[in-house]
Motif scaffolding. Structure first.
Motif, short mmCIF file in Angstrom:
data_model
loop_
_atom_site.label_atom_id
_atom_site.label_comp_id
_atom_site.label_asym_id
_atom_site.label_seq_id
_atom_site.Cartn_x
_atom_site.Cartn_y
_atom_site.Cartn_z
N ARG A 149 -3.19 37.86 14.91
CA ARG A 149 -2.45 37.74 13.64
C ARG A 149 -1.46 36.59 13.69
NH1 ARG A 149 -2.61 43.38 14.08
NH2 ARG A 149 -0.48 43.46 14.94
N TRP A 150 -0.75 36.44 14.83
CA TRP A 150 0.19 35.33 14.94
C TRP A 150 -0.55 34.00 14.88
CZ3 TRP A 150 0.96 31.10 17.98
CH2 TRP A 150 2.17 30.44 17.85
N ALA A 151 -1.68 33.89 15.55
CA ALA A 151 -2.46 32.65 15.54
C ALA A 151 -2.99 32.33 14.15
CB ALA A 151 -3.61 32.76 16.55
N GLU A 152 -3.41 33.37 13.44
CA GLU A 152 -3.90 33.16 12.07
C GLU A 152 -2.78 32.69 11.16
OE1 GLU A 152 -5.51 36.97 11.18
OE2 GLU A 152 -7.25 36.73 12.52
N LEU A 153 -1.59 33.28 11.32
CA LEU A 153 -0.45 32.85 10.51
C LEU A 153 -0.06 31.42 10.86
CD1 LEU A 153 1.67 33.75 8.43
CD2 LEU A 153 3.10 34.53 10.34
N GLN A 154 -0.13 31.09 12.12
CA GLN A 154 0.16 29.73 12.56
C GLN A 154 -0.80 28.74 11.92
OE1 GLN A 154 2.20 27.65 13.70
NE2 GLN A 154 1.94 27.21 15.90
N THR A 155 -2.07 29.11 11.87
CA THR A 155 -3.09 28.22 11.29
C THR A 155 -2.93 28.09 9.78
OG1 THR A 155 -4.66 28.80 13.04
CG2 THR A 155 -5.58 27.85 11.02
N ALA A 156 -2.63 29.21 9.14
CA ALA A 156 -2.58 29.22 7.67
C ALA A 156 -1.28 28.65 7.13
CB ALA A 156 -2.76 30.65 7.16
N GLU A 157 -0.15 28.99 7.76
CA GLU A 157 1.13 28.63 7.19
C GLU A 157 2.03 27.82 8.11
OE1 GLU A 157 3.09 32.10 5.73
OE2 GLU A 157 1.27 32.94 4.82
N GLY A 158 1.82 27.94 9.42
CA GLY A 158 2.72 27.27 10.35
C GLY A 158 4.08 27.94 10.35
N GLY A 159 5.08 27.23 10.83
CA GLY A 159 6.43 27.76 10.89
C GLY A 159 7.37 26.72 11.43
N THR A 160 8.63 27.08 11.52
CA THR A 160 9.66 26.11 11.92
C THR A 160 10.35 26.48 13.22
OG1 THR A 160 11.30 27.28 10.58
CG2 THR A 160 10.09 25.49 9.51
N ASP A 161 9.90 27.53 13.88
CA ASP A 161 10.54 27.95 15.12
C ASP A 161 9.95 27.16 16.28
OD1 ASP A 161 11.51 29.21 17.39
OD2 ASP A 161 11.25 31.24 16.60
N GLU A 162 10.77 26.24 16.82
CA GLU A 162 10.27 25.37 17.89
C GLU A 162 10.03 26.13 19.20
OE1 GLU A 162 13.05 22.22 18.30
OE2 GLU A 162 12.53 21.28 16.37
N SER A 163 10.64 27.28 19.34
CA SER A 163 10.46 28.05 20.58
C SER A 163 9.25 28.97 20.54
CB SER A 163 11.72 28.89 20.87
OG SER A 163 11.87 29.92 19.90
N ALA A 164 8.68 29.18 19.35
CA ALA A 164 7.64 30.20 19.19
C ALA A 164 6.38 29.93 20.00
CB ALA A 164 7.31 30.38 17.71
N PRO A 165 5.78 28.74 19.93
CA PRO A 165 4.54 28.54 20.70
C PRO A 165 4.74 28.77 22.20
CG PRO A 165 4.79 26.80 19.07
CD PRO A 165 6.08 27.56 19.09
N GLY A 166 5.87 28.31 22.74
CA GLY A 166 6.13 28.52 24.15
C GLY A 166 6.32 29.98 24.49
N LEU A 167 7.00 30.73 23.60
CA LEU A 167 7.22 32.15 23.84
C LEU A 167 5.89 32.91 23.80
CD1 LEU A 167 9.04 34.55 24.31
CD2 LEU A 167 9.49 34.65 21.83
N VAL A 168 5.03 32.57 22.85
CA VAL A 168 3.72 33.22 22.79
C VAL A 168 2.94 32.94 24.06
CG1 VAL A 168 1.50 33.26 21.60
CG2 VAL A 168 3.62 33.20 20.27
N SER A 169 2.94 31.71 24.49
CA SER A 169 2.21 31.34 25.69
C SER A 169 2.72 32.11 26.90
CB SER A 169 2.33 29.83 25.93
OG SER A 169 1.58 29.44 27.06
N ARG A 170 4.05 32.21 27.04
CA ARG A 170 4.62 32.93 28.18
C ARG A 170 4.33 34.42 28.10
NH1 ARG A 170 8.90 29.74 26.78
NH2 ARG A 170 10.17 31.53 26.13
#
Length: 409
Positions: free
Chosen positions: A378-399
């Protein structure tokens, strides 16, 4: 015997939840709340044909247990054995015309490579049956001298009637126990045994087979169950948190091991929870070395399959469920891995704080990995569809995916 190198487990903000997990002995879920150090023993391979997908699914399940505990800021004391001398290993060596020691070393080395590739956390103690023999012999002697074991034509058998708690791991009836004993390495029809279910503790030396000094037991080699008991008691003691393995170990292996330990120590239970992973099938039948219907991790890796995709394929099923390996299962995992990696490759994205808590809740709920994967989807789908402005989010998901699911993005 050495294990394999540990991959780094990223630290996440906050703290994880205590694990609620299915306990075979009680038939229901128990909440595990260990002290500062959680203790787990997982039965290892008999190294004559490693590592098939059934092995991988089992060790993946108990890797997740460790990751949940680490996320609660506990340390983990993990012990695993290698049954590096046993009838199946000797039979395979004879069949292939090779030295049994060389076969065991080769397949154990391959298992280590596969575990490393799959990012399975290694045990602190990785003990072979052969190196455990000096600790096994005194235990068998104690059982014999106390009247809990007896000699039959030079072999030493444990008397299941010596343990008042015998049968409380599997809760199987006698008929099923006898059937499984015959199917899984026992000898219920051997004349002279006090009880058909009595398992062998020490096998007297046979011509043409390896043997070791057994002190007052005479030359021979250990039975299957006492091997794990000696290793677990030496490194973990009684009452450790989890005894783990595949569901095919419920009986006789874990039942007998518990009885050995409980009789030796007078304490109950051997483990606070008995946790078992389901079986993996191929073409409608459980993967089995005897049937030869195996999918090997090493073969997939040689074919260029990303180990992270193999791990995602395992995670797509509940650990306790029996399931079937298919090309579609792997294809779905490969596609999912691609989507997740694309999502975390962006410089920013939707907040991931809630996702971390969703992962923690799913995994604490009897290792509910399908729900955990769906949350990341769901997070990946939201990222693809809408993106976001949280610069820490991709790194947090990866960790978080790395720390809790063992998948490197």
């Amino acid at each position: 015997m050495h294990a394999w190198p540990a991959s780094e487990v990223p630290a996440l903000p906050g703290k994880g939840r205590d694990l609620r997990i299915h306990d075979t002995a009680t038939g229901g879920r128990v909440t595990l709340a260990p002290g500062p150090v959680a203790r787990i023993y997982v039965c290892g391979i008999t190294p004559y044909d490693a590592t098939h997908m059934g092995h991988a699914a089992t060790y993946n399940a108990f890797d997740l247990v460790q990751r949940v505990w680490l996320d609660t800021k506990r340390q983990v004391h993990y012990v695993q054995n290698v049954t590096d001398v046993d009838d199946p290993l000797l039979e395979r060596a004879i069949r292939d015309g090779i030295d049994w020691v060389g076969l065991a070393e080769r397949e154990t080395a391959l298992f280590r490579e596969d575990m490393t590739a799959l990012r399975m956390l290694p045990p602190q103690h990785y003990i072979g049956a052969v190196e455990a023999i000096p600790g096994i012999v005194p235990l068998v002697e104690r059982l014999r001298d106390s009247g809990a074991a007896y000699e039959l034509d030079g072999d030493i058998y444990f008397s299941v009637e010596a343990d008042p708690h015998f049968g409380q791991v599997s809760n199987y009836d006698t008929e099923l126990m006898r059937h499984l004993s015959a199917e899984r390495g026992g000898d219920p029809d051997r004349p002279g045994k006090k009880n058909p279910l009595d398992p062998m503790l020490w096998m007297a030396a046979r011509e043409g087979e390896p043997s070791w000094d057994g002190g007052s037991l005479g030359p021979g080699r250990p039975g299957w169950h006492i091997e794990c008991v000696a290793i677990a008691l030496d490194h973990l003691g009684m009452g450790f948190d989890v005894q783990g393995g595949g569901s095919d170990l419920i009986f006789p292996h874990h039942e007998m091991g518990a009885s050995h330990a409980q009789t030796l120590t007078g304490e109950f239970p051997m483990a606070k929870a008995y946790v078992h992973a389901g079986m993996v099938a191929l073409h409608g039948e459980k993967m089995s070395k005897s049937k030869g219907n195996l999918v090997f991790v090493s073969k997939l890796r040689r074919d260029g399959v990303d180990p992270a995709a193999i791990r995602l394929a395992l995670l797509s099923h509940r650990y306790r469920d029996d399931w079937e390996w298919t090309d579609e299962v792997l294809e779905t995992a490969v596609e999912r891995l691609g989507r997740w990696r694309a999502a975390v490759s962006r410089p920013d994205g939707p907040s991931a704080d809630a996702l971390v808590e969703e992962l923690r809740e799913a995994l604490s709920d009897d290792l509910d990995t399908p729900t955990a994967l769906a949350a990341v989807d769901r997070w990946a789908e939201l990222q693809t569809a809408e993106g976001g402005t949280d610069e820490s989010a991709p790194g947090l998901v990866s960790r978080a995916v790395d720390a809790l699911l063992g998948v490197a993005l």
